[in-house]
Design a protein around this motif. Sequence first.
Motif, mmCIF file in Angstrom:
data_model
loop_
_atom_site.group_PDB
_atom_site.id
_atom_site.type_symbol
_atom_site.label_atom_id
_atom_site.label_comp_id
_atom_site.label_asym_id
_atom_site.label_seq_id
_atom_site.Cartn_x
_atom_site.Cartn_y
_atom_site.Cartn_z
ATOM 1 N N GLY A 152 0.795 -1.219 0.000
ATOM 2 C CA GLY A 152 0.000 0.000 0.000
ATOM 3 C C GLY A 152 0.825 1.265 0.000
ATOM 4 N N LEU A 153 2.104 1.176 -0.365
ATOM 5 C CA LEU A 153 3.034 2.309 -0.272
ATOM 6 C C LEU A 153 3.351 2.816 -1.681
ATOM 7 N N ARG A 154 2.855 3.994 -1.979
ATOM 8 C CA ARG A 154 2.990 4.539 -3.331
ATOM 9 C C ARG A 154 3.645 5.903 -3.369
ATOM 10 N N SER A 155 4.045 6.429 -2.197
ATOM 11 C CA SER A 155 4.513 7.816 -2.174
ATOM 12 C C SER A 155 6.030 7.951 -2.176
ATOM 13 N N VAL A 156 6.757 6.842 -2.422
ATOM 14 C CA VAL A 156 8.214 6.932 -2.444
ATOM 15 C C VAL A 156 8.647 7.534 -3.767
ATOM 16 N N ALA A 157 9.247 8.706 -3.699
ATOM 17 C CA ALA A 157 9.641 9.407 -4.923
ATOM 18 C C ALA A 157 10.908 8.804 -5.513
ATOM 19 N N SER A 158 11.009 8.890 -6.832
ATOM 20 C CA SER A 158 12.225 8.455 -7.504
ATOM 21 C C SER A 158 13.401 9.282 -7.007
ATOM 22 N N GLY A 159 14.527 8.616 -6.740
ATOM 23 C CA GLY A 159 15.701 9.330 -6.255
ATOM 24 C C GLY A 159 15.674 9.612 -4.774
ATOM 25 N N ALA A 160 14.681 9.076 -4.057
ATOM 26 C CA ALA A 160 14.588 9.318 -2.618
ATOM 27 C C ALA A 160 15.516 8.358 -1.872
ATOM 28 N N ALA A 161 15.190 8.085 -0.604
ATOM 29 C CA ALA A 161 16.086 7.302 0.249
ATOM 30 C C ALA A 161 16.013 5.811 -0.007
ATOM 31 N N VAL A 162 15.165 5.363 -0.929
ATOM 32 C CA VAL A 162 14.997 3.934 -1.216
ATOM 33 C C VAL A 162 15.315 3.679 -2.689
ATOM 34 N N LEU A 227 24.220 4.223 14.477
ATOM 35 C CA LEU A 227 23.841 4.865 15.734
ATOM 36 C C LEU A 227 23.692 6.372 15.573
ATOM 37 N N GLY A 228 22.519 6.878 15.920
ATOM 38 C CA GLY A 228 22.237 8.299 15.822
ATOM 39 C C GLY A 228 21.703 8.721 14.475
ATOM 40 N N ASN A 229 21.853 7.865 13.475
ATOM 41 C CA ASN A 229 21.464 8.200 12.110
ATOM 42 C C ASN A 229 20.177 7.471 11.728
ATOM 43 N N GLY A 230 19.710 7.666 10.496
ATOM 44 C CA GLY A 230 18.482 7.008 10.084
ATOM 45 C C GLY A 230 18.204 7.185 8.611
ATOM 46 N N ILE A 231 17.156 6.527 8.140
ATOM 47 C CA ILE A 231 16.688 6.654 6.755
ATOM 48 C C ILE A 231 15.697 7.808 6.734
ATOM 49 N N ARG A 232 15.972 8.827 5.955
ATOM 50 C CA ARG A 232 15.227 10.091 6.033
ATOM 51 C C ARG A 232 14.318 10.278 4.823
ATOM 52 N N PHE A 233 13.097 10.680 5.111
ATOM 53 C CA PHE A 233 12.118 10.996 4.075
ATOM 54 C C PHE A 233 11.716 12.449 4.276
ATOM 55 N N GLY A 234 12.191 13.318 3.388
ATOM 56 C CA GLY A 234 11.926 14.744 3.506
ATOM 57 C C GLY A 234 13.019 15.463 4.289
ATOM 58 N N GLU A 235 13.079 16.779 4.110
ATOM 59 C CA GLU A 235 14.059 17.614 4.801
ATOM 60 C C GLU A 235 13.639 17.823 6.254
ATOM 61 N N ALA A 236 14.625 17.924 7.138
ATOM 62 C CA ALA A 236 14.346 18.133 8.562
ATOM 63 C C ALA A 236 13.552 19.415 8.763
ATOM 64 N N PRO A 257 2.127 13.299 3.824
ATOM 65 C CA PRO A 257 3.213 13.270 2.834
ATOM 66 C C PRO A 257 4.225 14.397 2.956
ATOM 67 N N THR A 258 3.884 15.481 3.660
ATOM 68 C CA THR A 258 4.842 16.582 3.775
ATOM 69 C C THR A 258 5.522 16.626 5.145
ATOM 70 N N MET A 259 5.187 15.710 6.043
ATOM 71 C CA MET A 259 5.865 15.684 7.337
ATOM 72 C C MET A 259 7.199 14.943 7.184
ATOM 73 N N PRO A 260 8.319 15.549 7.552
ATOM 74 C CA PRO A 260 9.606 14.846 7.472
ATOM 75 C C PRO A 260 9.615 13.661 8.433
ATOM 76 N N MET A 261 10.226 12.548 7.994
ATOM 77 C CA MET A 261 10.212 11.330 8.795
ATOM 78 C C MET A 261 11.560 10.631 8.743
ATOM 79 N N ILE A 262 11.825 9.840 9.793
ATOM 80 C CA ILE A 262 13.074 9.088 9.903
ATOM 81 C C ILE A 262 12.756 7.666 10.361
#
Length: 353
Positions: A152-162, A227-236, A257-262
């Motif tokens: 059900g995941l369709r919002s991953v943009a091309s060139g993003a973190a995945v 440690l301390g890092n993560g997979i980021r979706f959107g700018e902080a 979709p516009t909330m930054p996430m890690i």
Amino acid sequence: MTTGAGELVRRLAENAETVCRRYLSNGRREGCYWLVGDARNTPGRSLYVRLSGGPEGRGAAGKWTDAQSGDHGDLLDLIASACGHHRLGETLAEARRFLSLPDTSLPLRGPQRNLPAGPAVPTPSSERARRLWAASRPLSDDPVATYLRERGLRSVASGAAVRHHPNCFYRPSDLDHAATDRAWPAMVAAVTDLGGRVTGVQRTWLARDGLGKAPVATPRRAMGMLLGNGIRFGEAGAVMAAGEGIETMLSLREILPTMPMIAALSAAHLAALLFPPVLRRLYVACDADAAGHSALRRLAERGAQAAIEVIALHPCLDDFNSDLIRLGAPSLAAALAGQLRSEDAGYFLSQAA
């Protein structure tokens, strides 16, 4: 500690992974860390041991933290706990046996002759992670895109973190069948630091048609500095969300979709997530287990010290991806609206398509 104990700590740290494989055999390596349930060798992921790093300080090899209990220490402490020792002398003798050292105090200075050489210090895997990320491809019509659509995941943009790797090497573990294939399609996700530098990756090996994970014992593995890092979706931003898994955070991103996430990849790493300087409110997608609750408490404690408000988000079912698939996006949006601050609900939910 005595000087002899300090020298033992140093030598154990030089062989940190071998120590973990001996005394924390129910755990496993993930990136530059060994993950296990606790210092008594319980299966799980709450306790993490750093396998490489400098000789001293928080980033030193052999240092460990239990995200659930808050306990921390060095490899002598782990040996004592794993073996059930009650006296320091027992632990020192066990450490010397492990290192094949004479059962006497170690010399204070001078070259160490006629002592067996231990395994090489594990080398940081961040560079290998960056090479794998560079070799992976933006999503298109591939098994990763199929896998995400099925979730059900369709919002991953091309060139993003995945990204997608069509033939990612898989090293079989002791739990795998002898005939397990050594390469599968994989979803490769970039772990980055606060400056955006790739420090690691997580690989999720998939079936060749993308309809589920590959039939291997450990379809998810991470490497690099996590440690301390993560997979980021959107700018902080001032308002963000964080949680453990990629699918969990992408499910929330379908609704916000516009909330930054890690995605921090585990409860232990979630508890240690570094806060971006601009952050003022952090929503935490909670897993319904002891490690998840402990990570939330630790984040709340650290957030209070940094003037950051930490708010829990709870799924209706077992996780947010189940909510998205089984309940549908409108129901998930309604459930989130009741947990977000009113100003955030008004803004971020209005941005959804």
